[in-house]
Design a protein around this motif. Structure first.
Motif, PDB file in Angstrom:
ATOM      1  N   THR A  11       2.970   3.381   4.946  1.00 39.03           N
ATOM      2  CA  THR A  11       1.547   3.430   5.269  1.00 39.03           C
ATOM      3  C   THR A  11       0.974   2.062   4.907  1.00 39.03           C
ATOM      4  O   THR A  11       1.377   1.463   3.904  1.00 39.03           O
ATOM      5  CB  THR A  11       0.825   4.546   4.479  1.00 39.03           C
ATOM      6  OG1 THR A  11       1.154   4.452   3.090  1.00 39.03           O
ATOM      7  CG2 THR A  11       1.222   5.917   4.980  1.00 39.03           C
ATOM      8  N   SER A  12       0.053   1.574   5.743  1.00 38.99           N
ATOM      9  CA  SER A  12      -0.398   0.191   5.563  1.00 38.99           C
ATOM     10  C   SER A  12      -1.864   0.057   5.955  1.00 38.99           C
ATOM     11  O   SER A  12      -2.404   0.867   6.706  1.00 38.99           O
ATOM     12  CB  SER A  12       0.493  -0.701   6.439  1.00 38.99           C
ATOM     13  OG  SER A  12      -0.056  -1.974   6.630  1.00 38.99           O
ATOM     14  N   GLY A  13      -2.522  -0.964   5.426  1.00 38.99           N
ATOM     15  CA  GLY A  13      -3.950  -1.164   5.712  1.00 38.99           C
ATOM     16  C   GLY A  13      -4.795  -0.183   4.909  1.00 38.99           C
ATOM     17  O   GLY A  13      -4.369   0.306   3.858  1.00 38.99           O
ATOM     18  N   ILE A  40       8.850   3.802   2.055  1.00 40.16           N
ATOM     19  CA  ILE A  40       8.615   2.417   1.612  1.00 40.16           C
ATOM     20  C   ILE A  40       7.226   2.381   0.990  1.00 40.16           C
ATOM     21  O   ILE A  40       6.239   2.743   1.649  1.00 40.16           O
ATOM     22  CB  ILE A  40       8.709   1.443   2.807  1.00 40.16           C
ATOM     23  CG1 ILE A  40      10.117   1.539   3.429  1.00 40.16           C
ATOM     24  CG2 ILE A  40       8.377   0.015   2.377  1.00 40.16           C
ATOM     25  CD1 ILE A  40      10.205   1.100   4.869  1.00 40.16           C
ATOM     26  N   GLU A  41       7.153   2.016  -0.271  1.00 39.39           N
ATOM     27  CA  GLU A  41       5.871   2.070  -0.977  1.00 39.39           C
ATOM     28  C   GLU A  41       5.073   0.791  -0.769  1.00 39.39           C
ATOM     29  O   GLU A  41       5.621  -0.280  -0.572  1.00 39.39           O
ATOM     30  CB  GLU A  41       6.113   2.298  -2.462  1.00 39.39           C
ATOM     31  CG  GLU A  41       6.911   3.581  -2.672  1.00 39.39           C
ATOM     32  CD  GLU A  41       6.700   4.207  -4.021  1.00 39.39           C
ATOM     33  OE1 GLU A  41       6.588   3.465  -5.006  1.00 39.39           O
ATOM     34  OE2 GLU A  41       6.657   5.449  -4.080  1.00 39.39           O
ATOM     35  N   LYS A  50      11.420  -4.444  -1.711  1.00 41.50           N
ATOM     36  CA  LYS A  50      12.411  -3.349  -1.671  1.00 41.50           C
ATOM     37  C   LYS A  50      11.961  -2.142  -2.490  1.00 41.50           C
ATOM     38  O   LYS A  50      12.754  -1.581  -3.266  1.00 41.50           O
ATOM     39  CB  LYS A  50      13.775  -3.834  -2.190  1.00 41.50           C
ATOM     40  CG  LYS A  50      14.380  -4.966  -1.395  1.00 41.50           C
ATOM     41  CD  LYS A  50      15.814  -5.162  -1.847  1.00 41.50           C
ATOM     42  CE  LYS A  50      16.366  -6.493  -1.399  1.00 41.50           C
ATOM     43  NZ  LYS A  50      17.685  -6.775  -1.921  1.00 41.50           N
ATOM     44  N   GLU A  51      10.691  -1.782  -2.356  1.00 41.15           N
ATOM     45  CA  GLU A  51      10.206  -0.591  -3.079  1.00 41.15           C
ATOM     46  C   GLU A  51      10.501   0.637  -2.224  1.00 41.15           C
ATOM     47  O   GLU A  51       9.640   1.165  -1.528  1.00 41.15           O
ATOM     48  CB  GLU A  51       8.717  -0.734  -3.376  1.00 41.15           C
ATOM     49  CG  GLU A  51       8.454  -1.861  -4.365  1.00 41.15           C
ATOM     50  CD  GLU A  51       6.988  -2.049  -4.665  1.00 41.15           C
ATOM     51  OE1 GLU A  51       6.227  -1.073  -4.673  1.00 41.15           O
ATOM     52  OE2 GLU A  51       6.602  -3.212  -4.880  1.00 41.15           O
ATOM     53  N   THR A  73      -0.687   2.118  -0.329  1.00 40.08           N
ATOM     54  CA  THR A  73      -0.858   1.184   0.781  1.00 40.08           C
ATOM     55  C   THR A  73      -1.277  -0.159   0.218  1.00 40.08           C
ATOM     56  O   THR A  73      -1.628  -0.257  -0.964  1.00 40.08           O
ATOM     57  CB  THR A  73      -1.881   1.734   1.794  1.00 40.08           C
ATOM     58  OG1 THR A  73      -1.978   0.835   2.904  1.00 40.08           O
ATOM     59  CG2 THR A  73      -3.269   1.932   1.190  1.00 40.08           C
ATOM     60  N   ALA A  74      -1.187  -1.173   1.042  1.00 36.26           N
ATOM     61  CA  ALA A  74      -1.541  -2.513   0.566  1.00 36.26           C
ATOM     62  C   ALA A  74      -1.869  -3.390   1.751  1.00 36.26           C
ATOM     63  O   ALA A  74      -1.538  -3.065   2.896  1.00 36.26           O
ATOM     64  CB  ALA A  74      -0.364  -3.113  -0.210  1.00 36.26           C
ATOM     65  N   ARG A  75      -2.524  -4.477   1.449  1.00 28.86           N
ATOM     66  CA  ARG A  75      -2.675  -5.522   2.459  1.00 28.86           C
ATOM     67  C   ARG A  75      -1.815  -6.687   1.983  1.00 28.86           C
ATOM     68  O   ARG A  75      -1.795  -6.999   0.795  1.00 28.86           O
ATOM     69  CB  ARG A  75      -4.142  -5.881   2.619  1.00 28.86           C
ATOM     70  CG  ARG A  75      -4.944  -4.692   3.205  1.00 28.86           C
ATOM     71  CD  ARG A  75      -6.263  -5.107   3.809  1.00 28.86           C
ATOM     72  NE  ARG A  75      -6.808  -4.052   4.639  1.00 28.86           N
ATOM     73  CZ  ARG A  75      -7.758  -3.192   4.230  1.00 28.86           C
ATOM     74  NH1 ARG A  75      -8.259  -3.270   3.034  1.00 28.86           N
ATOM     75  NH2 ARG A  75      -8.198  -2.274   5.053  1.00 28.86           N
TER      76      ARG A  75
END
Ligand code: ADP
Ligand code: F6P
Length: 322
Positions: A11-13, A40-41, A50-51, A73-75
Motif C-alpha cells: 500500500t502506498s501514498g 511489503i511494508e 526489504k521489509e 504506507t509511506a511516501r
C-alpha cells in the motif's frame, strides 16, 4: 501452468479506509488458489529496505473493519529515481515475487509502471479518498471519506442553526472536487466550490443573502482544498457581508475510521479481481468499477487521463440549495 506462484502486495501514498479489506481479499483469494503472498511494508520505502513478511489467512483476520493499512504506507521520493527502481526490482526477484499488486493512487501507479517497465507484472487497485483516478467510478476510501464529511456537516449544522451562523467547511481531495461535490450534495450545502468548475464569489454571496432573505437561519459552504482556501473564502464572506462566519478545515479525520460497507465490498471485489488478473498473466492493468461492474483498464490511463466530474450533479446541488 499458472502465470504466478508468489505475489507481493504493498500500500502506498495516502492511506484510505478499505485498504485493509483489499489486503484481506487479495491474501484470501491468493491462498484459495494456492499462491504465496508476501506483504511489503511501508510502500516503496519498505520495498527498498526489504521489509517483507509472508501473509497467511491468519495475518488478515480481524482487519476488514479497520481503517488505515496494516502494511503501513509511506511516501518515498527516492523511488522516482531509476537506480532505486532497479534496486527494488532486484529485491522483488530475490524474494521470488512474480507479480505485484499496488494499492494506492496515481503516484503509486507511476511507481508500479516503473517496475512493470523492468519486467514485473503489476496490477493497480485504486485506493484513495480523492476518487481522482480515470477508469473507475469509485476508488476505495472515497465513500467512507464522504460519509465522514457528511457526519461533520451534520454536527456543524446544529451549531450553525443555533447561532444563525455561516460555516465554510474545507475538505480534502487534492486537485479534485469529488469529495466536496458528493458531501456537499448529501449535506445540503448552499454552495460547493470545486477545482473543476471556476467559482464566482459574487454568486456565493448572492446565494447566502438570498437564503437569509427568505428566512434561513444558517448557511453551509463546502470548499474543496484544490479550489480555494477555506480561510480566505470565509474571511471574504465576513468582510463583504458582515455575517457571523466560522471556518472549519476537516483535515485528516476525513481519511480515518472504519470503512463503510460500500468501501468494504468494493475493496473485496477489487482485491479478488487483482489476483485473478495476475493469475491469468495480465499486467499493467488497474481494477475498476464502472456502472457497477468490476473491470480492468490500462494502468497508464488511470495516470494520464483526467477523471471527469459529474457537472449535472453540481448543477443539481445548486438548484436544490435555492
Ligand atoms: P498517491 O499514490 O496517493 O497518489 P503519491 O503521489 O504521494 O500518492 O505517491 C506515492 C509514492 O509513489 C511516492 O512517494 C513515490 O514513492 C511513488 N511515486 C510517485 N510518483 C512516482 C513516479 N513518477 N515514479 C516512480 N514512483 C513514483
Ligand atoms: O490523497 C489523499 C489526501 O488525503 C489528499 O486529499 C490530501 O491533499 C493529501 O492526501 C494530504 O496528504 P498528507 O496526509 O501527506 O498531509
Amino acid at each position: 501452468m499458472r502465470a504466478v506462484n508468489r505475489i507481493g502486495i504493498l500500500t502506498s501514498g495516502g492511506d484510505a479506509p478499505g485498504m485493509n479489506a483489499a489486503i484481506r481479499a487479495i491474501v484470501r483469494k491468493a491462498v484459495y488458489h494456492g499462491l504465496e503472498v508476501i506483504g511489503i511494508e511501508r510502500g516503496y520505502l519498505g520495498l527498498l529496505h526489504k521489509e517483507f513478511r509472508p501473509l497467511s489467512l491468519g495475518s488478515v483476520a480481524d482487519i476488514i473493519h479497520r481503517g488505515g493499512t496494516i502494511l503501513r504506507t509511506a511516501r518515498c521520493e527516492d523511488f522516482k529515481k531509476p537506480e532505486f527502481q532497479a534496486r527494488a526490482m532486484e529485491n522483488l526477484l530475490e524474494a521470488g515475487v512474480e507479480g505485484l499488486i499496488v494499492i494506492g493512487g496515481d503516484g503509486s501507479f507511476r511507481g508500479a509502471l516503473a517496475l512493470a517497465r523492468r519486467g514485473m507484472p503489476v496490477i493497480g487497485v485504486p485506493g484513495t479518498i480523492d476518487n481522482d483516478l480515470a477508469g473507475t467510478d469509485f476508488s476505495i476510501g472515497f465513500d467512507t471519506a464522504v460519509n465522514n464529511v457528511v457526519d461533520a456537516i451534520n454536527k456543524i449544522r446544529d451549531t450553525a442553526t443555533s447561532h444563525e451562523r455561516t460555516f465554510v467547511i474545507e475538505v480534502m481531495g487534492r486537485t479534485s472536487g469529488h469529495i466536496a461535490l458528493h458531501a456537499g450534495l448529501a449535506g445540503g450545502a448552499e454552495s460547493i466550490l470545486i477545482p473543476e468548475i471556476p467559482y464566482d464569489i459574487d454568486d456565493v454571496i448572492f446565494k447566502l443573502e438570498r437564503g437569509i432573505n427568505r428566512g434561513k437561519l444558517h448557511s453551509i459552504i463546502v470548499v474543496a482544498e484544490g479550489a480555494a482556501s477555506g480561510i480566505e473564502i470565509g474571511e471574504e464572506i465576513r468582510r463583504r457581508t458582515g455575517l457571523e462566519t466560522r471556518i472549519t478545515i476537516l483535515g485528516h479525520l476525513q481519511r480515518g475510521g472504519t470503512p463503510t460497507a460500500l468501501d468494504r465490498t468494493l475493496a473485496s471485489r477489487m482485491g479478488a479481481e487483482a489476483v485473478e488478473l495476475l493469475l491469468s498473466g495480465e499486467t499493467n492493468k488497474m481494477v475498476g468499477i464502472v456502472a457497477g461492474e468490476i473491470q480492468a483498464s490500462d494502468l497508464s490511463k488511470a495516470i494520464e487521463q483526467k477523471k471527469g466530474l459529474d457537472r449535472e450533479m453540481w448543477e443539481l446541488a445548486g438548484i436544490l440549495a435555492i
